[in-house]
Design a protein around this motif. Sequence first.
Motif, PDB file in Angstrom:
ATOM      1  N   UNK A   1       0.835  -1.163  -0.106  1.00  0.00           N
ATOM      2  CA  UNK A   1      -0.003  -0.072  -0.081  1.00  0.00           C
ATOM      3  C   UNK A   1       1.019   1.128   0.110  1.00  0.00           C
ATOM      4  N   UNK A   2       1.872   1.375   0.772  1.00  0.00           N
ATOM      5  CA  UNK A   2       2.829   2.378   0.856  1.00  0.00           C
ATOM      6  C   UNK A   2       3.538   2.776  -0.588  1.00  0.00           C
ATOM      7  N   UNK A   3       3.741   1.607  -1.090  1.00  0.00           N
ATOM      8  CA  UNK A   3       4.467   1.507  -2.463  1.00  0.00           C
ATOM      9  C   UNK A   3       3.658   2.231  -3.372  1.00  0.00           C
ATOM     10  N   UNK A   4       2.357   2.009  -3.290  1.00  0.00           N
ATOM     11  CA  UNK A   4       1.657   2.732  -4.214  1.00  0.00           C
ATOM     12  C   UNK A   4       1.393   3.913  -3.953  1.00  0.00           C
ATOM     13  N   UNK A   5       1.236   4.278  -2.844  1.00  0.00           N
ATOM     14  CA  UNK A   5       1.150   5.840  -2.285  1.00  0.00           C
ATOM     15  C   UNK A   5       2.349   6.671  -2.860  1.00  0.00           C
ATOM     16  N   UNK A   6       3.362   6.255  -2.643  1.00  0.00           N
ATOM     17  CA  UNK A   6       4.777   6.947  -3.039  1.00  0.00           C
ATOM     18  C   UNK A   6       4.570   6.925  -4.744  1.00  0.00           C
ATOM     19  N   UNK A   7       4.147   6.047  -5.209  1.00  0.00           N
ATOM     20  CA  UNK A   7       4.169   5.891  -6.772  1.00  0.00           C
ATOM     21  C   UNK A   7       2.903   6.717  -7.604  1.00  0.00           C
ATOM     22  N   UNK A   8       2.056   7.335  -6.637  1.00  0.00           N
ATOM     23  CA  UNK A   8       0.948   8.356  -7.003  1.00  0.00           C
ATOM     24  C   UNK A   8      -0.366   7.395  -7.431  1.00  0.00           C
ATOM     25  N   UNK A   9      -0.252   6.032  -7.356  1.00  0.00           N
ATOM     26  CA  UNK A   9      -1.588   5.263  -7.892  1.00  0.00           C
ATOM     27  C   UNK A   9      -2.580   5.279  -6.789  1.00  0.00           C
ATOM     28  N   UNK A  10      -2.523   5.828  -5.709  1.00  0.00           N
ATOM     29  CA  UNK A  10      -3.605   6.074  -4.685  1.00  0.00           C
ATOM     30  C   UNK A  10      -3.355   7.624  -4.085  1.00  0.00           C
ATOM     31  N   UNK A  11      -4.628   8.126  -3.661  1.00  0.00           N
ATOM     32  CA  UNK A  11      -4.434   9.464  -3.137  1.00  0.00           C
ATOM     33  C   UNK A  11      -4.197   9.586  -1.646  1.00  0.00           C
ATOM     34  N   UNK A  12      -4.373   8.521  -0.870  1.00  0.00           N
ATOM     35  CA  UNK A  12      -4.142   8.493   0.477  1.00  0.00           C
ATOM     36  C   UNK A  12      -4.270   7.066   0.939  1.00  0.00           C
ATOM     37  N   UNK A  13      -3.930   6.846   2.064  1.00  0.00           N
ATOM     38  CA  UNK A  13      -3.813   5.506   2.784  1.00  0.00           C
ATOM     39  C   UNK A  13      -4.668   5.612   4.222  1.00  0.00           C
ATOM     40  N   UNK A  14      -5.473   4.628   4.557  1.00  0.00           N
ATOM     41  CA  UNK A  14      -6.093   4.568   5.867  1.00  0.00           C
ATOM     42  C   UNK A  14      -5.592   3.371   6.473  1.00  0.00           C
ATOM     43  N   UNK A  15      -4.672   3.467   7.448  1.00  0.00           N
ATOM     44  CA  UNK A  15      -4.179   2.429   8.016  1.00  0.00           C
ATOM     45  C   UNK A  15      -4.218   2.760   9.800  1.00  0.00           C
ATOM     46  N   UNK A  16      -3.428   1.790  10.402  1.00  0.00           N
ATOM     47  CA  UNK A  16      -3.323   2.025  11.892  1.00  0.00           C
ATOM     48  C   UNK A  16      -2.365   3.123  12.128  1.00  0.00           C
ATOM     49  N   UNK A  17      -2.811   4.098  12.868  1.00  0.00           N
ATOM     50  CA  UNK A  17      -1.967   5.261  13.356  1.00  0.00           C
ATOM     51  C   UNK A  17      -0.486   4.967  13.521  1.00  0.00           C
ATOM     52  N   UNK A  18      -0.042   3.713  14.417  1.00  0.00           N
ATOM     53  CA  UNK A  18       1.121   3.718  15.172  1.00  0.00           C
ATOM     54  C   UNK A  18       2.045   2.998  13.886  1.00  0.00           C
ATOM     55  N   UNK A  19       1.341   2.352  12.984  1.00  0.00           N
ATOM     56  CA  UNK A  19       2.101   1.697  11.750  1.00  0.00           C
ATOM     57  C   UNK A  19       2.558   2.873  10.929  1.00  0.00           C
ATOM     58  N   UNK A  20       1.486   3.829  10.674  1.00  0.00           N
ATOM     59  CA  UNK A  20       1.779   4.975   9.655  1.00  0.00           C
ATOM     60  C   UNK A  20       2.718   5.857  10.343  1.00  0.00           C
ATOM     61  N   UNK A  21       2.716   5.840  11.582  1.00  0.00           N
ATOM     62  CA  UNK A  21       3.622   6.741  12.344  1.00  0.00           C
ATOM     63  C   UNK A  21       5.188   6.446  12.186  1.00  0.00           C
ATOM     64  N   UNK A  22       5.281   5.027  11.972  1.00  0.00           N
ATOM     65  CA  UNK A  22       6.706   4.399  11.912  1.00  0.00           C
ATOM     66  C   UNK A  22       7.025   4.807  10.457  1.00  0.00           C
ATOM     67  N   UNK A  23       6.104   4.530   9.426  1.00  0.00           N
ATOM     68  CA  UNK A  23       6.536   4.467   8.277  1.00  0.00           C
ATOM     69  C   UNK A  23       6.820   6.042   7.859  1.00  0.00           C
ATOM     70  N   UNK A  24       6.267   7.189   8.332  1.00  0.00           N
ATOM     71  CA  UNK A  24       6.290   8.378   8.271  1.00  0.00           C
ATOM     72  C   UNK A  24       7.875   9.151   8.620  1.00  0.00           C
ATOM     73  N   UNK A  25       8.445   8.134   9.271  1.00  0.00           N
ATOM     74  CA  UNK A  25       9.699   8.609   9.758  1.00  0.00           C
ATOM     75  C   UNK A  25      11.013   8.041   8.777  1.00  0.00           C
ATOM     76  N   UNK A  26      10.493   7.220   8.009  1.00  0.00           N
ATOM     77  CA  UNK A  26      11.299   6.592   7.091  1.00  0.00           C
ATOM     78  C   UNK A  26      11.725   7.428   5.795  1.00  0.00           C
ATOM     79  N   UNK A  27      12.585   7.132   5.252  1.00  0.00           N
ATOM     80  CA  UNK A  27      12.946   8.191   3.838  1.00  0.00           C
ATOM     81  C   UNK A  27      11.788   8.119   2.838  1.00  0.00           C
ATOM     82  N   UNK A  28      11.287   6.956   2.993  1.00  0.00           N
ATOM     83  CA  UNK A  28      10.171   6.755   1.902  1.00  0.00           C
ATOM     84  C   UNK A  28       8.941   7.513   2.273  1.00  0.00           C
ATOM     85  N   UNK A  29       8.742   7.913   3.587  1.00  0.00           N
ATOM     86  CA  UNK A  29       7.549   8.453   3.951  1.00  0.00           C
ATOM     87  C   UNK A  29       7.752   9.821   4.244  1.00  0.00           C
TER      88      UNK A  29
END
Length: 249
Positions: free
Chosen positions: A165-193
């Motif tokens: 899901x994150x891969x498709x977000x970064x490639x622009x294939x989805x407008x947004x993602x809805x997911x667990x806040x704490x999993x998103x929190x971790x991803x947002x700290x990464x280079x990809x996020x």
Amino acid sequence: MQNFKKVFLAAAVTLAFSAGAMAETLKMGIEAAYPPFNNKDASGNVVGFDKDIGDALCAKMKVECSVVTSDWDGIIPALNAKKFDFLVSSLSITEERKGAVDFTDPYYSNKLQFIAPKDKEFKTDKDSLKGKIIGTQRATLAGTWLEDTYGSDIEVKLYDTQENAYLDLTSGRVDAILADKYANYDWLKSDAGKNYEFKGDAVVESDKIGIAVRKGDPLREKLNAALKEIVADGTYKKINDKYFPFSIY
């Protein structure tokens, strides 16, 4: 002499039984594709919050535990097929799931929140989301919530893993993602996020996460007792602090 033999035999049986109990091995089921809760390190070992909690519970129950990984879609059927004994993989406690498995007390509390690009306005009301493509992992509370809340007004794109899901977000294939806040929190700290952020408030505030066992399995109460112990003695806090600068219990 006869009495001595009886005592010796009874002691030997007790010792053998105790050794057998200590040697009991339980299998914990984990998806291993949902960082920071569960994933694999560079060596292929399963790591993460769920794994650490599972290990701590096994230590309190004085049993050896091994990990069995399973694809998310089939993880509850795998439990009921006895591929493993308990499932510690960030599973939301829902009424539907309670029809298939028994849950322990919650071992953490979760929220659901959208993430989208920082440089794009993103409102979460129904009119603003009409026609948008929203990504989420298949067979999750987030997917069910999106379909129940927005129906056909949005396109819900389902993924086998959160990483995809994150891969498709970064490639622009989805407008947004809805997911667990704490999993998103971790991803947002990464280079990809780094170019993405939370949007709006959490849409679900009280998503309780439990450990699943087969219906009627007495292991549930043993796990509950062990969970109380690791919370009381500070073990839980040490694990929590390893992954988050705030409590998720």
